[in-house]
Design a protein around this motif. Structure first.
Motif, PDB file in Angstrom:
ATOM      1  N   ASP A 103      -3.523  -8.101  46.635  1.00 41.71           N
ATOM      2  CA  ASP A 103      -3.324  -9.536  46.783  1.00 41.71           C
ATOM      3  C   ASP A 103      -1.863  -9.769  47.165  1.00 41.71           C
ATOM      4  O   ASP A 103      -0.974  -9.195  46.551  1.00 41.71           O
ATOM      5  N   PRO A 104      -1.578 -10.595  48.171  1.00 41.05           N
ATOM      6  CA  PRO A 104      -0.176 -10.820  48.564  1.00 41.05           C
ATOM      7  C   PRO A 104       0.660 -11.458  47.450  1.00 41.05           C
ATOM      8  O   PRO A 104       1.886 -11.409  47.507  1.00 41.05           O
ATOM      9  N   ALA A 105       0.010 -12.022  46.438  1.00 43.10           N
ATOM     10  CA  ALA A 105       0.738 -12.608  45.314  1.00 43.10           C
ATOM     11  C   ALA A 105       1.203 -11.550  44.320  1.00 43.10           C
ATOM     12  O   ALA A 105       1.892 -11.854  43.362  1.00 43.10           O
ATOM     13  N   GLU A 106       0.821 -10.282  44.546  1.00 41.09           N
ATOM     14  CA  GLU A 106       1.201  -9.206  43.645  1.00 41.09           C
ATOM     15  C   GLU A 106       2.432  -8.493  44.196  1.00 41.09           C
ATOM     16  O   GLU A 106       2.545  -8.271  45.403  1.00 41.09           O
ATOM     17  N   SER A 107       3.352  -8.153  43.288  1.00 43.60           N
ATOM     18  CA  SER A 107       4.593  -7.513  43.732  1.00 43.60           C
ATOM     19  C   SER A 107       5.192  -6.703  42.598  1.00 43.60           C
ATOM     20  O   SER A 107       4.828  -6.865  41.439  1.00 43.60           O
ATOM     21  N   GLY A 122      -0.694 -13.425  36.819  1.00 42.06           N
ATOM     22  CA  GLY A 122      -0.163 -14.148  37.969  1.00 42.06           C
ATOM     23  C   GLY A 122       1.276 -14.599  37.833  1.00 42.06           C
ATOM     24  O   GLY A 122       1.844 -15.116  38.789  1.00 42.06           O
ATOM     25  N   THR A 123       1.886 -14.408  36.668  1.00 42.72           N
ATOM     26  CA  THR A 123       3.288 -14.792  36.506  1.00 42.72           C
ATOM     27  C   THR A 123       4.167 -13.551  36.547  1.00 42.72           C
ATOM     28  O   THR A 123       3.711 -12.434  36.335  1.00 42.72           O
ATOM     29  N   GLU A 124       5.445 -13.777  36.818  1.00 40.12           N
ATOM     30  CA  GLU A 124       6.386 -12.657  36.898  1.00 40.12           C
ATOM     31  C   GLU A 124       6.788 -12.202  35.502  1.00 40.12           C
ATOM     32  O   GLU A 124       7.081 -13.020  34.642  1.00 40.12           O
ATOM     33  N   CYS A 184      -1.578  -8.926  33.678  1.00 44.50           N
ATOM     34  CA  CYS A 184      -1.885  -9.457  35.014  1.00 44.50           C
ATOM     35  C   CYS A 184      -2.381 -10.892  34.916  1.00 44.50           C
ATOM     36  O   CYS A 184      -3.579 -11.158  34.990  1.00 44.50           O
ATOM     37  N   ARG A 202       4.457  -8.688  39.259  1.00 46.68           N
ATOM     38  CA  ARG A 202       3.505  -9.798  39.198  1.00 46.68           C
ATOM     39  C   ARG A 202       2.168  -9.222  39.658  1.00 46.68           C
ATOM     40  O   ARG A 202       2.095  -8.557  40.690  1.00 46.68           O
ATOM     41  N   CYS A 203       1.128  -9.435  38.870  1.00 45.08           N
ATOM     42  CA  CYS A 203      -0.211  -9.006  39.273  1.00 45.08           C
ATOM     43  C   CYS A 203      -1.231 -10.017  38.769  1.00 45.08           C
ATOM     44  O   CYS A 203      -0.957 -10.794  37.860  1.00 45.08           O
ATOM     45  N   VAL A 204      -2.391  -9.994  39.410  1.00 38.81           N
ATOM     46  CA  VAL A 204      -3.460 -10.935  39.061  1.00 38.81           C
ATOM     47  C   VAL A 204      -4.759 -10.163  38.854  1.00 38.81           C
ATOM     48  O   VAL A 204      -4.927  -9.064  39.378  1.00 38.81           O
TER      49      VAL A 204
END
Length: 144
Positions: free
Chosen positions: A30-34, A90-92, A88, A56-58
């Motif tokens: 997911d591009p929201a994961e880093s 969604g928040t850092e 996981c 950050r993971c979801v």
């Protein structure tokens, strides 16, 4: 049968990790994961290394971990430096891993860190890796 492609993908991912190579982008991520690595880490006189950063993971439903490894100089060998359980949501979040190498292995100075946010997906009954994020960073190990 869908298990064979999953096993092949897991075996390929494991080989990449063992050889020190890593995909530039985690497939299906997911591009929201880093994941990030702080520019400095610490190496103590007894060989204990501490690395840190953020992730950050979801949608992690199975156990998720932030693992890290470090390589220094022209040496091909990577040293695993601990692992941290990830949340996981969604928040850092911050991560910090600590591990001990031999006294003569790592010294203060330039190093390369690789960090992976990986879930052990057990849907098939076998714990197969699902990569959320992978990163590499040149860091400076300081004495401490």
């Amino acid at each position: 049968m869908q298990i064979r492609p999953a096993l092949a993908a897991a075996a390929s991912a494991a080989l990449l990790l063992l050889t020190g190579a890593a995909p530039a982008v985690a497939l299906g991520a997911d591009p929201a994961e880093s994941v990030t690595v702080d520019a400095t880490g610490r190496v103590a006189a007894d060989g204990t290394v501490t690395l840190s950063g953020t992730y950050r993971c979801v949608a992690g439903t199975d156990p998720v971990f932030v693992s890290s490894s470090v390589r220094q100089g022209s040496e091909d060998l990577r040293h695993g430096i601990g692992g941290t359980r990830a949340v996981c949501d969604g928040t850092e979040h911050t991560w910090q891993n600590t591990g001990r190498t031999s006294l003569t292995t790592l010294k203060p100075g330039a190093a390369e860190v690789e960090v992976t946010v990986m879930e052990l997906n057990t849907a098939s009954g076998l714990p197969l890796p699902r990569f959320h994020a992978v990163g590499q960073q040149d860091v400076t190990l300081t004495e401490g």
